[in-house]
Design a protein around this motif. Structure first.
Motif, PDB file in Angstrom:
ATOM      1  N   UNK A 124       0.734  -1.288  -0.002  1.00 45.14           N
ATOM      2  CA  UNK A 124       0.016   0.112   0.129  1.00 45.14           C
ATOM      3  C   UNK A 124       0.907   1.172  -0.168  1.00 45.14           C
ATOM      4  N   UNK A 125       1.957   1.213   0.819  1.00 45.41           N
ATOM      5  CA  UNK A 125       2.840   2.363   0.918  1.00 45.41           C
ATOM      6  C   UNK A 125       3.551   2.478  -0.518  1.00 45.41           C
ATOM      7  N   UNK A 126       4.070   1.507  -1.217  1.00 41.45           N
ATOM      8  CA  UNK A 126       4.686   1.602  -2.357  1.00 41.45           C
ATOM      9  C   UNK A 126       3.601   2.199  -3.477  1.00 41.45           C
ATOM     10  N   UNK A 127       2.130   1.787  -3.349  1.00 41.53           N
ATOM     11  CA  UNK A 127       1.469   2.325  -4.437  1.00 41.53           C
ATOM     12  C   UNK A 127       0.914   3.556  -4.306  1.00 41.53           C
ATOM     13  N   UNK A 128       0.983   4.029  -3.046  1.00 42.58           N
ATOM     14  CA  UNK A 128       0.810   5.601  -2.854  1.00 42.58           C
ATOM     15  C   UNK A 128       1.733   6.468  -3.553  1.00 42.58           C
ATOM     16  N   UNK A 129       3.084   5.851  -3.120  1.00 41.97           N
ATOM     17  CA  UNK A 129       4.336   6.899  -3.865  1.00 41.97           C
ATOM     18  C   UNK A 129       4.273   6.871  -5.223  1.00 41.97           C
ATOM     19  N   UNK A 130       4.193   5.598  -5.955  1.00 39.94           N
ATOM     20  CA  UNK A 130       4.522   5.589  -7.270  1.00 39.94           C
ATOM     21  C   UNK A 130       3.216   5.991  -8.110  1.00 39.94           C
ATOM     22  N   UNK A 131       1.873   5.872  -7.588  1.00 39.28           N
ATOM     23  CA  UNK A 131       0.777   6.440  -8.206  1.00 39.28           C
ATOM     24  C   UNK A 131       0.935   8.107  -8.398  1.00 39.28           C
ATOM     25  N   UNK A 132       1.262   8.354  -7.007  1.00 33.63           N
ATOM     26  CA  UNK A 132       1.382   9.995  -6.734  1.00 33.63           C
ATOM     27  C   UNK A 132       2.431  10.444  -7.907  1.00 33.63           C
ATOM     28  N   UNK A 133       3.580   9.886  -7.958  1.00 31.76           N
ATOM     29  CA  UNK A 133       4.570  10.205  -9.013  1.00 31.76           C
ATOM     30  C   UNK A 133       3.829  10.122 -10.378  1.00 31.76           C
ATOM     31  N   UNK A 134       3.444   9.147 -10.888  1.00 31.37           N
ATOM     32  CA  UNK A 134       2.562   9.039 -11.917  1.00 31.37           C
ATOM     33  C   UNK A 134       1.618  10.095 -12.135  1.00 31.37           C
ATOM     34  N   UNK A 135       0.837  10.460 -11.328  1.00 28.41           N
ATOM     35  CA  UNK A 135      -0.038  11.502 -11.608  1.00 28.41           C
ATOM     36  C   UNK A 135       0.395  12.773 -11.893  1.00 28.41           C
ATOM     37  N   UNK A 136       1.657  13.108 -11.157  1.00 27.75           N
ATOM     38  CA  UNK A 136       2.262  14.383 -11.482  1.00 27.75           C
ATOM     39  C   UNK A 136       2.714  14.448 -12.857  1.00 27.75           C
ATOM     40  N   UNK A 137       3.304  13.347 -13.164  1.00 34.75           N
ATOM     41  CA  UNK A 137       3.876  13.215 -14.760  1.00 34.75           C
ATOM     42  C   UNK A 137       2.778  13.348 -15.804  1.00 34.75           C
ATOM     43  N   UNK A 138       1.589  12.636 -15.441  1.00 33.55           N
ATOM     44  CA  UNK A 138       0.661  12.855 -16.175  1.00 33.55           C
ATOM     45  C   UNK A 138      -0.234  14.068 -16.475  1.00 33.55           C
ATOM     46  N   UNK A 139      -0.164  14.878 -15.324  1.00 36.27           N
ATOM     47  CA  UNK A 139      -0.500  16.200 -15.221  1.00 36.27           C
ATOM     48  C   UNK A 139       0.312  17.147 -16.112  1.00 36.27           C
ATOM     49  N   UNK A 140       1.662  16.894 -15.837  1.00 37.13           N
ATOM     50  CA  UNK A 140       2.513  17.555 -16.668  1.00 37.13           C
ATOM     51  C   UNK A 140       2.353  17.238 -18.210  1.00 37.13           C
ATOM     52  N   UNK A 141       2.137  16.195 -18.435  1.00 38.66           N
ATOM     53  CA  UNK A 141       2.145  15.927 -20.056  1.00 38.66           C
ATOM     54  C   UNK A 141       0.849  16.489 -20.661  1.00 38.66           C
TER      55      UNK A 141
END
Length: 318
Positions: A124-141
């Motif tokens: 759960x901790x890993x999911x939270x960290x990596x989905x947050x990073x992916x979300x920021x990258x998606x918003x930037x794109x």
């Protein structure tokens, strides 16, 4: 387990795809993720995992490394090779902690790994960290695309297209017929020339290609990544693409000078100072064909030189 025909609920949590051929592992993770508010999808083999990922576009994939048939490493490579699933973060689940397997996991495109037996709290901790990073990258794109900046990253050493926004993917497909993780040949050839010129201190030159009145321009913006290589040919390079429509200009030239569409295209680029070789590369034609078009253009316009023809064009279009 979840009904695959029901619509996905992304409002309260992440959509997580778990891939494991052991039912007990699936059940353990499914219950923990469901209790945490995530929407859980499951697959028990490689082919069904790829199909579910392509269909549902999960926010993250938890992937068993060792499965019969298609193993997790191959599943990851295929997901990363598909532009539709390439940006989904993958966390490997494995009982193997030897260096070679860890390296294989990251080499296949994984962002992280957890070891078995699985600790749901760690997952759960890993999911939270990596989905947050992916979300920021998606918003930037998405932000880049919203402002018309179609952006992509390529590696000239092997011709790989490493990253692209949705708009960049559309432009590459429409102008170069490009799909998948391999960059279009004209683009990668241009990058290699520009990288070599960059090393020699030359000013960067854009790549221009046209399909009818639609024109794409790509500009090299420099090396990117956390570890910028001392060897530019081995580095990753950021490219920004933009598109313009010259239809109105071509129509004005056709009306004023009695030209065909192709002749208008050739004359337009000649007026901008391009050589026959340059024009051929832009339009996807041979220099000999461009020369023939220029002969017809000069006859129709009643002028003897391309300089005179260019002057008339520039006066017409300003």
């Amino acid at each position: 387990m979840r009904d695959p025909l029901m619509p996905l609920d992304r409002a309260t949590g992440e959509v997580v795809l778990i891939v494991d051929d052991v039912p007990d592992n699936l059940s353990l993770l499914h219950d923990a993720l469901d209790e945490a508010g995530h929407t859980v999808l499951v697959a028990s083999d490689g082919p069904s995992a790829i199909a579910r990922a392509q269909q549902a576009k999960p926010d993250i994939v938890l992937l068993d490394a060792l499965m019969p048939g298609m193993d997790g490493f191959e599943v990851a490579r295929r997901l990363k090779a598909d532009p539709e699933t390439a940006t989904i973060p993958i966390i490997f689940m494995t009982a193997l902690t030897e260096t070679e397997h860890v390296v294989a996991a990251f080499g296949a495109g994984g962002v992280d790994y957890v070891t078995k037996p699985i600790d749901p709290r760690q997952v759960l901790a890993r999911i939270a960290a990596h989905t947050q990073t992916a979300r920021v990258q998606r918003q930037a794109r998405n932000a880049l695309d919203a402002f018309g900046h179609a952006t992509l990253v390529v590696r000239p050493s092997d011709g790989k297209l490493l990253w692209q926004t949705a708009l960049a993917r559309t432009l590459l497909r429409e102008h170069f017929g490009s799909e998948g993780s391999a960059a279009p040949v004209p683009l990668i050839d241009w990058v290699r020339r520009e990288v070599a010129a960059h090393g020699a201190g030359a000013a960067p030159q854009p790549l221009v290609a046209a399909r009818g009145p639609r024109r794409i321009t790509l500009e090299l913006h420099g090396m990117t990544g956390d570890d910028v290589s001392d060897n530019p040919a081995e580095a990753e390079w950021l490219i920004v693409a933009s598109e313009a429509d010259d239809g109105a200009t071509f129509e004005a030239m056709m009306r004023s000078f009695g030209l065909t569409v192709r002749e208008a295209e050739v004359l337009y680029w000649a007026a901008l100072g391009k050589t026959n070789r340059d024009i051929g590369e832009i339009l996807g034609a041979s220099p000999r064909t461009v020369t023939k078009h220029m002969e017809h253009i000069l006859q129709k316009m009643g002028v003897e030189t391309r300089t005179a023809a260019a002057a008339r064009v520039l006066k017409l279009i300003g």
